[in-house]
Design a protein around this motif. Sequence first.
Motif, PDB file in Angstrom:
ATOM      1  N   THR A 196       0.795  -1.111  -0.034  1.00 38.29           N
ATOM      2  CA  THR A 196      -0.075  -0.086   0.115  1.00 38.29           C
ATOM      3  C   THR A 196       0.907   1.334  -0.211  1.00 38.29           C
ATOM      4  N   VAL A 197       0.558   2.057  -1.195  1.00 40.17           N
ATOM      5  CA  VAL A 197       1.648   3.462  -1.355  1.00 40.17           C
ATOM      6  C   VAL A 197       0.797   4.616  -0.797  1.00 40.17           C
ATOM      7  N   ILE A 198       1.320   5.560  -0.091  1.00 38.75           N
ATOM      8  CA  ILE A 198       0.600   6.607   0.254  1.00 38.75           C
ATOM      9  C   ILE A 198       1.356   7.689  -0.290  1.00 38.75           C
ATOM     10  N   GLY A 199       0.978   8.627  -0.974  1.00 38.78           N
ATOM     11  CA  GLY A 199       1.629   9.634  -1.662  1.00 38.78           C
ATOM     12  C   GLY A 199       1.445  10.955  -1.001  1.00 38.78           C
ATOM     13  N   VAL A 200       2.418  11.416  -0.589  1.00 38.50           N
ATOM     14  CA  VAL A 200       2.657  12.737   0.305  1.00 38.50           C
ATOM     15  C   VAL A 200       2.852  13.888  -0.542  1.00 38.50           C
ATOM     16  N   ASN A 201       1.849  14.659  -0.710  1.00 37.65           N
ATOM     17  CA  ASN A 201       1.929  15.855  -1.450  1.00 37.65           C
ATOM     18  C   ASN A 201       1.192  17.098  -1.075  1.00 37.65           C
ATOM     19  N   ASN A 202       1.767  18.395  -1.268  1.00 35.43           N
ATOM     20  CA  ASN A 202       1.173  19.439  -0.572  1.00 35.43           C
ATOM     21  C   ASN A 202       0.389  20.286  -1.870  1.00 35.43           C
ATOM     22  N   ASN A 203       0.320  19.886  -3.061  1.00 34.53           N
ATOM     23  CA  ASN A 203      -0.331  20.632  -4.044  1.00 34.53           C
ATOM     24  C   ASN A 203      -1.597  19.709  -4.383  1.00 34.53           C
ATOM     25  N   LEU A 205      -2.158  11.586   0.544  1.00 37.43           N
ATOM     26  CA  LEU A 205      -2.132  12.503   1.930  1.00 37.43           C
ATOM     27  C   LEU A 205      -1.822  13.696   1.418  1.00 37.43           C
ATOM     28  N   LYS A 206      -2.585  15.034   1.671  1.00 32.97           N
ATOM     29  CA  LYS A 206      -2.209  16.221   1.358  1.00 32.97           C
ATOM     30  C   LYS A 206      -1.510  16.704   2.694  1.00 32.97           C
ATOM     31  N   ALA A 207      -0.286  17.045   2.445  1.00 31.01           N
ATOM     32  CA  ALA A 207       0.655  17.387   3.670  1.00 31.01           C
ATOM     33  C   ALA A 207       2.079  17.793   3.040  1.00 31.01           C
ATOM     34  N   ASP A 208       2.720  18.554   3.707  1.00 33.53           N
ATOM     35  CA  ASP A 208       4.015  19.029   3.577  1.00 33.53           C
ATOM     36  C   ASP A 208       5.088  18.011   4.210  1.00 33.53           C
ATOM     37  N   PHE A 209       5.781  17.416   3.306  1.00 30.72           N
ATOM     38  CA  PHE A 209       6.567  16.148   3.803  1.00 30.72           C
ATOM     39  C   PHE A 209       7.573  16.889   4.692  1.00 30.72           C
ATOM     40  N   MET A 210       7.655  17.855   5.130  1.00 29.11           N
ATOM     41  CA  MET A 210       8.545  18.353   6.268  1.00 29.11           C
ATOM     42  C   MET A 210       7.922  18.116   7.644  1.00 29.11           C
TER      43      MET A 210
END
Length: 351
Positions: free
Chosen positions: A128-135, A158-163
């Motif tokens: 299961t792959v979760i893409g972390v992206n803020n755009n 997952l809408k988020a800043d990867f920081m």
Amino acid sequence: MVFLLPQEIFSFLRSFGGSIAPSNLENAVTFYEDLHSVNGGTEVQRKENYTNMINIYYDVATSFYEYGWCQSFHFSSRLYNETFHESIKRHEHYVALRLGLKPGMKVLDLGCGIGGPLREIAAFSGATVIGVNNNESQIKRGTVLNKQYGVAENCQFLKADFMKIPVPDNSIDAAYNMESCCHAPDLVALYKELYRVLKPGQCVAGYDWCMTKEYDPNDQYHNKVKDEIEFGNSLPTIRSTTEYIQAIKAAGFRVLMEEDMADKPDVHIPWYDSLNPNRLSLDGFRRTWLARLVGRQMLKVLEFTRIAPKGSIEVNELLERSGNGLYEGGRLRIFTPIFFYLAQKPHNENI
């Protein structure tokens, strides 16, 4: 950019600009450009404004990327008799194999774009792959594609800043990035965040953009090329391969492997070949100089007739400058976008 079918033109125009209002496109592009060294901006300004800078860039660049490149926004070197798309998949499979991905694992794709690698790696590994992206606009496009390909169950966003990833400590089985961590304003802080979310003993891997040992910071032309790459790709700076590994170690990881995949002896076609301004080929026609010329003229007509918003031509020119800078960086061997690493969070965190 170039389009072969009318419906592709309308599809492009519907998605172009992302969440930026058409009336504000030109101002947004100007704000972006003024942050970069080629227009007098500084690294400090880019780091302070990195969230807005990156969102503007991907709002305006994503449509160009998808139609001129593919759904996987990364480079790859090509082996003998290998097609462009085969090489893209090989690079993605390599990450999955090095991480030992398998069904039941929960994996983060950092800065996942519209999810091309995410879908391929999930299908290849069963994880299961979760893409972390803020755009937001990229996530919307990626969600549509996940449904279209019938992979919504094990491919998520997952809408988020990867920081600052909103998941519990020690909860993730693996993480990877496909040329995305280079956007981080603080690389050590980013890898400390990854250290936090990974389970003990688990790994992070990926490819990223670095200056090579051939880069001379005292060479004026080398610096010009570096500035053009930063300008055309929304980067606060470009670290050296040494700086990159030092940052991973400073976050607490053990580096198990590091290798510039652009420098392997079995490479038949280098990663930058697709950006060659003199290249003309039916294979990947949209990446040739002729396609760029046709697309440029088409976009001028669309903007003149107000079908495309004002500022569209400026975006196209920005991306062409980016391509030229990347080609020069590769040709001179001072830059690589496929510096590979594999690093492990220790089983015993006190070690």
